[in-house]
Design an enzyme around this catalytic site. Structure first.
Site, PDB file in Angstrom:
ATOM      1  N   GLN A  78       0.840  -1.199   0.000  1.00  0.00           N
ATOM      2  CA  GLN A  78       0.000   0.000   0.000  1.00  0.00           C
ATOM      3  C   GLN A  78       0.876   1.251   0.000  1.00  0.00           C
ATOM      4  O   GLN A  78       1.273   1.753   1.043  1.00  0.00           O
ATOM      5  CB  GLN A  78      -0.938   0.003   1.212  1.00  0.00           C
ATOM      6  CG  GLN A  78      -1.951   1.109   1.117  1.00  0.00           C
ATOM      7  CD  GLN A  78      -3.061   0.970   2.136  1.00  0.00           C
ATOM      8  OE1 GLN A  78      -3.155  -0.009   2.871  1.00  0.00           O
ATOM      9  NE2 GLN A  78      -3.916   1.964   2.178  1.00  0.00           N
ATOM     10  N   PHE A  79       1.162   1.765  -1.196  1.00  0.00           N
ATOM     11  CA  PHE A  79       2.022   2.937  -1.319  1.00  0.00           C
ATOM     12  C   PHE A  79       1.410   4.175  -0.670  1.00  0.00           C
ATOM     13  O   PHE A  79       2.120   5.107  -0.292  1.00  0.00           O
ATOM     14  CB  PHE A  79       2.370   3.217  -2.788  1.00  0.00           C
ATOM     15  CG  PHE A  79       1.243   3.807  -3.590  1.00  0.00           C
ATOM     16  CD1 PHE A  79       1.126   5.184  -3.726  1.00  0.00           C
ATOM     17  CD2 PHE A  79       0.306   2.989  -4.211  1.00  0.00           C
ATOM     18  CE1 PHE A  79       0.089   5.736  -4.470  1.00  0.00           C
ATOM     19  CE2 PHE A  79      -0.724   3.528  -4.950  1.00  0.00           C
ATOM     20  CZ  PHE A  79      -0.842   4.912  -5.076  1.00  0.00           C
ATOM     21  N   THR A  80       0.093   4.196  -0.490  1.00  0.00           N
ATOM     22  CA  THR A  80      -0.565   5.378   0.077  1.00  0.00           C
ATOM     23  C   THR A  80      -0.188   5.625   1.538  1.00  0.00           C
ATOM     24  O   THR A  80      -0.477   6.696   2.071  1.00  0.00           O
ATOM     25  CB  THR A  80      -2.099   5.280  -0.048  1.00  0.00           C
ATOM     26  OG1 THR A  80      -2.559   4.136   0.657  1.00  0.00           O
ATOM     27  CG2 THR A  80      -2.527   5.205  -1.510  1.00  0.00           C
TER      28      THR A  80
END
Length: 160
Positions: A78-80
């Site tokens: 999850q890059f967010t």
């Protein structure tokens, strides 16, 4: 490397209508990779999570680790988690690692947990995923490998 870990009774991840990973009792780990992360961050975070005592013993105290309870891990990239929301209304993700750097580190993290005898299921890197879970507690923690390197007296990133 940043992880949001949630203690779960069960969790699954679906891509294009197909369940690609599922676990029973254990941890859902949402994993973000920063552009400065290395294999050292992978090992540091995997060791911390594997040994973290966030499962209750027979007295209801947090005395048991994922290893102790024989739990599994569902790792979802999850890059967010590296969103910067300080300016404007649209988050910036410049601190997140590019996919060609992040994907191998996410795979290495899953492998590091497996090397510690933890069953691991994963999502699909870069895919749109639907994550379903039943929280247990709920118990949710945020762990950052950069903070694990700080002296204990340095305090946390958020003062109470």
């Amino acid at each position: 490397m940043r992880a949001v870990i949630q203690r779960v009774r069960e969790a699954s991840v679906t891509v294009a209508g197909e369940v690609v990973g599922a676990i029973g009792n254990g941890l859902l780990i949402l994993l973000g990779v920063c552009h400065t992360d290395t294999a050292e961050d992978v090992e540091l975070l995997a060791e911390k999570i594997a040994q973290l005592r966030i499962f209750s013993d027979h007295e209801g105290k947090f005395n048991l680790s994922l290893l102790d309870v024989g739990g599994a891990a569902l790792v979802v990239s999850q890059f967010t988690l590296y969103a910067d929301t300080r300016k404007g209304r649209r988050p910036s993700f410049t601190a997140a690692a590019r996919p060609e750097i992040a994907a191998p580190l996410v795979d290495a993290f899953a492998a590091a947990l497996r090397a510690r005898n933890i069953p691991v299921a994963t999502g699909v890197f870069g895919a749109m995923m639907q994550v379903a879970l039943i929280n247990d507690g709920p118990v949710t923690l945020v762990i950052d490998s950069a903070e694990l390197r700080l002296p204990r007296r340095a305090g946390s990133r958020v003062d109470s």
